[in-house]
Design a protein around this motif. Structure first.
Motif, PDB file in Angstrom:
ATOM      1  N   ASN A   1     -19.039 -26.197 -35.093  1.00  0.00           N
ATOM      2  CA  ASN A   1     -19.493 -25.858 -33.753  1.00  0.00           C
ATOM      3  C   ASN A   1     -19.033 -24.453 -33.408  1.00  0.00           C
ATOM      4  N   SER A   2     -19.790 -23.809 -32.565  1.00  0.00           N
ATOM      5  CA  SER A   2     -19.422 -22.496 -32.056  1.00  0.00           C
ATOM      6  C   SER A   2     -19.463 -22.580 -30.534  1.00  0.00           C
ATOM      7  N   LEU A   3     -18.328 -22.378 -29.918  1.00  0.00           N
ATOM      8  CA  LEU A   3     -18.201 -22.520 -28.476  1.00  0.00           C
ATOM      9  C   LEU A   3     -18.138 -21.150 -27.823  1.00  0.00           C
ATOM     10  N   ARG A   4     -18.842 -21.024 -26.711  1.00  0.00           N
ATOM     11  CA  ARG A   4     -18.812 -19.764 -25.974  1.00  0.00           C
ATOM     12  C   ARG A   4     -18.964 -20.089 -24.496  1.00  0.00           C
ATOM     13  N   THR A   5     -18.060 -19.592 -23.686  1.00  0.00           N
ATOM     14  CA  THR A   5     -18.196 -19.798 -22.253  1.00  0.00           C
ATOM     15  C   THR A   5     -19.141 -18.748 -21.689  1.00  0.00           C
ATOM     16  N   ALA A   6     -19.844 -19.125 -20.673  1.00  0.00           N
ATOM     17  CA  ALA A   6     -20.768 -18.200 -20.024  1.00  0.00           C
ATOM     18  C   ALA A   6     -19.978 -17.119 -19.299  1.00  0.00           C
ATOM     19  N   GLY A   7     -20.508 -15.918 -19.303  1.00  0.00           N
ATOM     20  CA  GLY A   7     -19.901 -14.836 -18.551  1.00  0.00           C
ATOM     21  C   GLY A   7     -20.008 -15.114 -17.057  1.00  0.00           C
ATOM     22  N   PRO A   8     -19.239 -14.432 -16.222  1.00  0.00           N
ATOM     23  CA  PRO A   8     -19.228 -14.728 -14.789  1.00  0.00           C
ATOM     24  C   PRO A   8     -20.584 -14.501 -14.107  1.00  0.00           C
ATOM     25  N   TYR A   9     -21.423 -13.664 -14.692  1.00  0.00           N
ATOM     26  CA  TYR A   9     -22.743 -13.400 -14.116  1.00  0.00           C
ATOM     27  C   TYR A   9     -23.852 -13.769 -15.089  1.00  0.00           C
ATOM     28  N   GLU A  10     -23.544 -14.689 -16.019  1.00  0.00           N
ATOM     29  CA  GLU A  10     -24.474 -15.101 -17.064  1.00  0.00           C
ATOM     30  C   GLU A  10     -25.787 -15.588 -16.464  1.00  0.00           C
TER      31      GLU A  10
END
Length: 188
Positions: free
Chosen positions: A148-157
């Motif tokens: 899996n590859s996890l990435r959080t959304a940017g604050p203004y995604e």
């Protein structure tokens, strides 16, 4: 306790007194990361010299020098059973080493920027690697497969700033760097 330093050394400290018990020398550049094997007898150190060193804690002897990374080693971690050592590097890779022999078991590729940290799951089956590419990858230690590859959304995604007025070009560029999008009109 162990610490790595810009002076190219690893120091072993007596926690109760704060006294330095031993100084380990052998790296050719700054030591970026250290980790004890769970048995407490072996210490790994990763350095800007692209190497990982394994040290016998009781004697301060360098047991092995592991080579294979092409850029600095920023993070090292032992598996819970102490059999596997992981190293994360600025060369965008993670290497898994057999701790007893120093043999490189596999190289994990998939990050697009330097690997900042590596950590094993409590059962040792999964390795997590965190990268400057803003992802955390979960790897099957046995197969080397990225699970899996996890990435959080940017604050203004996903925020659409198309047509917004009152923002300077610099402010728009900053918002885009933080995930905003701007759709430019199509000209016919």
């Amino acid at each position: 306790m162990a610490s790595g330093s810009v002076d190219r050394t690893v120091k072993l400290w007596e926690v109760s007194s704060g006294r330095c018990r031993q100084t380990l020398q052998g790296h050719k550049s700054r030591v970026c990361s250290v980790a004890f094997n769970p048995d407490g007898q072996t210490l790994a150190s990763g350095s800007e010299d692209c190497r990982v060193k394994l040290w016998q804690v009781s004697t301060s002897q360098c047991l092995q020098t592991l080579q294979g990374h092409t850029e600095r080693v920023g993070s090292v971690a032992f598996s819970p059973d102490g059999q596997v050592l992981a190293s994360g590097s600025y060369d965008h890779s993670v290497k898994l080493w057999q701790a007893s022999s120093g043999l490189c078991l596999r190289t994990l590729q998939g990050h697009s920027d330097w690997v900042r940290s590596v950590a094993f799951s409590p059962d040792g089956r999964i390795l997590a690697s965190g990268s400057q590419d803003e992802t955390i990858k979960l790897w099957d230690v046995q197969t080397g497969e990225c699970l899996n590859s996890l990435r959080t959304a940017g604050p203004y995604e996903g925020m659409n700033i198309t047509g917004v007025i009152g923002l300077t070009e610099t402010q728009k560029a900053t918002l885009k760097a933080l995930g905003a999008i701007e759709t430019l009109p199509v000209r016919h």
